[in-house]
Structure formats: C-alpha cells, structure tokens
Design a protein around this motif. Structure first.
Motif, PDB file in Angstrom:
ATOM      1  N   THR A   5       0.789  -1.225   0.000  1.00 36.66           N
ATOM      2  CA  THR A   5       0.000   0.000   0.000  1.00 36.66           C
ATOM      3  C   THR A   5       0.827   1.283   0.000  1.00 36.66           C
ATOM      4  O   THR A   5       0.269   2.363  -0.102  1.00 36.66           O
ATOM      5  CB  THR A   5      -0.923   0.034   1.239  1.00 36.66           C
ATOM      6  N   THR A   6       2.134   1.169   0.122  1.00 34.82           N
ATOM      7  CA  THR A   6       2.981   2.358   0.192  1.00 34.82           C
ATOM      8  C   THR A   6       3.712   2.545  -1.126  1.00 34.82           C
ATOM      9  O   THR A   6       4.194   1.577  -1.723  1.00 34.82           O
ATOM     10  CB  THR A   6       4.009   2.211   1.337  1.00 34.82           C
ATOM     11  N   GLY A   7       3.842   3.789  -1.545  1.00 32.67           N
ATOM     12  CA  GLY A   7       4.542   4.086  -2.789  1.00 32.67           C
ATOM     13  C   GLY A   7       6.017   3.765  -2.702  1.00 32.67           C
ATOM     14  O   GLY A   7       6.590   3.605  -1.620  1.00 32.67           O
ATOM     15  N   LEU A   8       6.649   3.686  -3.836  1.00 32.90           N
ATOM     16  CA  LEU A   8       8.057   3.343  -3.931  1.00 32.90           C
ATOM     17  C   LEU A   8       8.768   4.374  -4.788  1.00 32.90           C
ATOM     18  O   LEU A   8       8.227   4.830  -5.793  1.00 32.90           O
ATOM     19  CB  LEU A   8       8.202   1.955  -4.571  1.00 32.90           C
ATOM     20  N   THR A   9       9.950   4.738  -4.370  1.00 33.69           N
ATOM     21  CA  THR A   9      10.760   5.627  -5.195  1.00 33.69           C
ATOM     22  C   THR A   9      12.113   4.977  -5.426  1.00 33.69           C
ATOM     23  O   THR A   9      12.650   4.320  -4.546  1.00 33.69           O
ATOM     24  CB  THR A   9      10.965   7.007  -4.539  1.00 33.69           C
ATOM     25  N   LYS A  10      12.646   5.134  -6.602  1.00 33.33           N
ATOM     26  CA  LYS A  10      13.973   4.597  -6.910  1.00 33.33           C
ATOM     27  C   LYS A  10      15.033   5.686  -6.814  1.00 33.33           C
ATOM     28  O   LYS A  10      16.201   5.427  -7.004  1.00 33.33           O
ATOM     29  CB  LYS A  10      13.959   3.960  -8.289  1.00 33.33           C
ATOM     30  N   GLY A  11      14.603   6.913  -6.496  1.00 29.16           N
ATOM     31  CA  GLY A  11      15.550   8.020  -6.413  1.00 29.16           C
ATOM     32  C   GLY A  11      16.097   8.262  -5.020  1.00 29.16           C
ATOM     33  O   GLY A  11      16.978   9.093  -4.827  1.00 29.16           O
ATOM     34  N   ALA A  12      15.589   7.520  -4.027  1.00 32.42           N
ATOM     35  CA  ALA A  12      16.035   7.737  -2.652  1.00 32.42           C
ATOM     36  C   ALA A  12      17.468   7.245  -2.467  1.00 32.42           C
ATOM     37  O   ALA A  12      17.964   6.427  -3.223  1.00 32.42           O
ATOM     38  CB  ALA A  12      15.100   7.031  -1.688  1.00 32.42           C
ATOM     39  N   VAL A  13      18.113   7.768  -1.425  1.00 28.90           N
ATOM     40  CA  VAL A  13      19.515   7.468  -1.163  1.00 28.90           C
ATOM     41  C   VAL A  13      19.646   6.927   0.257  1.00 28.90           C
ATOM     42  O   VAL A  13      19.095   7.493   1.200  1.00 28.90           O
ATOM     43  CB  VAL A  13      20.370   8.753  -1.301  1.00 28.90           C
ATOM     44  N   GLY A  14      20.380   5.846   0.407  1.00 23.63           N
ATOM     45  CA  GLY A  14      20.662   5.296   1.725  1.00 23.63           C
ATOM     46  C   GLY A  14      22.154   5.224   1.966  1.00 23.63           C
ATOM     47  O   GLY A  14      22.932   5.106   1.029  1.00 23.63           O
ATOM     48  N   GLY A  15      22.546   5.304   3.213  1.00 24.05           N
ATOM     49  CA  GLY A  15      23.936   5.027   3.517  1.00 24.05           C
ATOM     50  C   GLY A  15      24.821   6.178   3.931  1.00 24.05           C
ATOM     51  O   GLY A  15      26.007   5.984   4.128  1.00 24.05           O
ATOM     52  N   GLY A  16      24.264   7.381   4.083  1.00 22.76           N
ATOM     53  CA  GLY A  16      25.079   8.425   4.688  1.00 22.76           C
ATOM     54  C   GLY A  16      25.333   8.014   6.130  1.00 22.76           C
ATOM     55  O   GLY A  16      24.473   7.414   6.766  1.00 22.76           O
ATOM     56  N   ASN A  17      26.517   8.251   6.645  1.00 21.04           N
ATOM     57  CA  ASN A  17      26.803   7.838   8.015  1.00 21.04           C
ATOM     58  C   ASN A  17      27.969   8.606   8.585  1.00 21.04           C
ATOM     59  O   ASN A  17      28.795   9.146   7.850  1.00 21.04           O
ATOM     60  CB  ASN A  17      27.104   6.340   8.074  1.00 21.04           C
ATOM     61  N   PHE A  18      28.025   8.655   9.901  1.00 21.23           N
ATOM     62  CA  PHE A  18      29.235   9.085  10.590  1.00 21.23           C
ATOM     63  C   PHE A  18      29.270   8.471  11.968  1.00 21.23           C
ATOM     64  O   PHE A  18      28.249   8.095  12.532  1.00 21.23           O
ATOM     65  CB  PHE A  18      29.391  10.615  10.627  1.00 21.23           C
ATOM     66  N   PHE A  19      30.491   8.293  12.478  1.00 23.55           N
ATOM     67  CA  PHE A  19      30.730   7.701  13.786  1.00 23.55           C
ATOM     68  C   PHE A  19      31.014   8.808  14.781  1.00 23.55           C
ATOM     69  O   PHE A  19      31.828   9.690  14.529  1.00 23.55           O
ATOM     70  CB  PHE A  19      31.933   6.757  13.768  1.00 23.55           C
ATOM     71  N   VAL A  20      30.366   8.737  15.918  1.00 27.50           N
ATOM     72  CA  VAL A  20      30.578   9.681  17.020  1.00 27.50           C
ATOM     73  C   VAL A  20      31.442   8.950  18.048  1.00 27.50           C
ATOM     74  O   VAL A  20      31.037   7.923  18.580  1.00 27.50           O
ATOM     75  CB  VAL A  20      29.223  10.090  17.642  1.00 27.50           C
ATOM     76  N   MET A  21      32.627   9.469  18.295  1.00 30.88           N
ATOM     77  CA  MET A  21      33.574   8.813  19.198  1.00 30.88           C
ATOM     78  C   MET A  21      33.811   9.696  20.415  1.00 30.88           C
ATOM     79  O   MET A  21      34.116  10.874  20.277  1.00 30.88           O
ATOM     80  CB  MET A  21      34.883   8.579  18.472  1.00 30.88           C
ATOM     81  N   ALA A  22      33.673   9.098  21.596  1.00 29.78           N
ATOM     82  CA  ALA A  22      33.749   9.886  22.823  1.00 29.78           C
ATOM     83  C   ALA A  22      34.498   9.142  23.925  1.00 29.78           C
ATOM     84  O   ALA A  22      34.752   7.940  23.829  1.00 29.78           O
ATOM     85  CB  ALA A  22      32.342  10.255  23.284  1.00 29.78           C
ATOM     86  N   GLU A  23      34.790   9.891  24.986  1.00 30.22           N
ATOM     87  CA  GLU A  23      35.479   9.325  26.149  1.00 30.22           C
ATOM     88  C   GLU A  23      34.587   8.389  26.947  1.00 30.22           C
ATOM     89  O   GLU A  23      35.070   7.493  27.620  1.00 30.22           O
ATOM     90  CB  GLU A  23      35.964  10.450  27.071  1.00 30.22           C
TER      91      GLU A  23
END
Length: 151
Positions: A5-23
C-alpha cells in the motif's frame, strides 16, 4: 501490508553515516542525540535506526555467510587489543548515525547538520572525534567525504 500500500521511489539514497567517538558512553549518546535532533529538522532525510543511533559503527558483510552487515570491529572499544583498532586510548564509546534521504542533497544536508550539532557540543560535553564508514561504493553510487560535510 506496507509494501502493498505504500509508494516506492527509486531516487532515494541510503547510507550516509558518521561515527561519534567519545570518552564515555554518556558523552557519545549526548553527541549522537544532538546529531539526530538536528537531522530531524532537514526535510527529506531520516535516521532509520531506533532513536536514530546504531552501536559501534557497522561494516558491510560479516564473519558468517549471508550476513548483510555486522559490527565494525576496528571501531568497537571492547575489542581493542583483540583486533586491529582505529581507536585512540581516549575513545571508550562509538555510536553511528546512519542517514537515508529522498535525494543525495537531502542526505548531504542532513550529514552537515548532524556533524555541526556534534561539533557545537565540543569534546568536553560530547565527541572527541568523528569518523565514518567507508564501504567502497557497496552502499550505492553516492560517497560523502567528511571533509566536504564540515559546516
């Protein structure tokens, strides 16, 4: 049900990321939550993990056949000394913020907003370092260089 029942797009982008490193885990969580809140204000971008945060960074594949993703042991503080680590002695917690979006521009804007929020906290209240997973193009055609994502 949703797929039917939900639409689909092929233009979407996945996989942006960054790691937060702390003490500490507490500081990593404060920084990651600040990033998620800032990303939530960017139109067309989402953080797909519960609460927007994943643990210890991830990598493509794993030890066992069929694993899509697994912990990135080089960024897992509890494995330091057992495997090759990318973490300095001052890093005791790593959280990952993953970003998906309707467009490449939305993901880039979300990464910039999230990183800016982490930087504004400073190392005393949040992250000592930010890094990212480099998956060699296995997540798609877009690559987000951290130096290009700085505010």
């Amino acid at each position: 049900m949703c797929e039917a029942t939900t639409g689909l797009t092929k233009g979407a982008v996945g996989g942006g990321n960054f790691f937060v490193m702390a003490e500490s885990s507490a500081k990593a969580l404060v920084a990651a939550e600040a990033a998620v809140a800032a990303i939530g204000l960017v139109p067309g971008a989402i953080v797909p993990f519960p609460g927007g945060i994943a643990r210890s960074g991830s990598k493509i594949g794993g030890k066992y056949k069929g694993m899509i993703a697994s912990a990135n042991e080089a960024y897992a503080p509890t494995l330091r000394g057992v495997v090759r680590s990318e973490l300095g002695a001052d890093i005791n917690a790593v959280l990952e913020v993953v970003i998906d979006g309707e467009t490449n521009d939305a993901v880039a804007a979300a990464m910039k907003a999230g990183i800016k929020a982490v930087l504004e906290l400073g190392p005393q209240r949040g992250a000592v370092r930010i890094s990212a997973g480099n998956y060699g193009g296995k997540l798609g055609k877009f690559i987000y260089s951290l130096k290009d994502m700085l505010p």
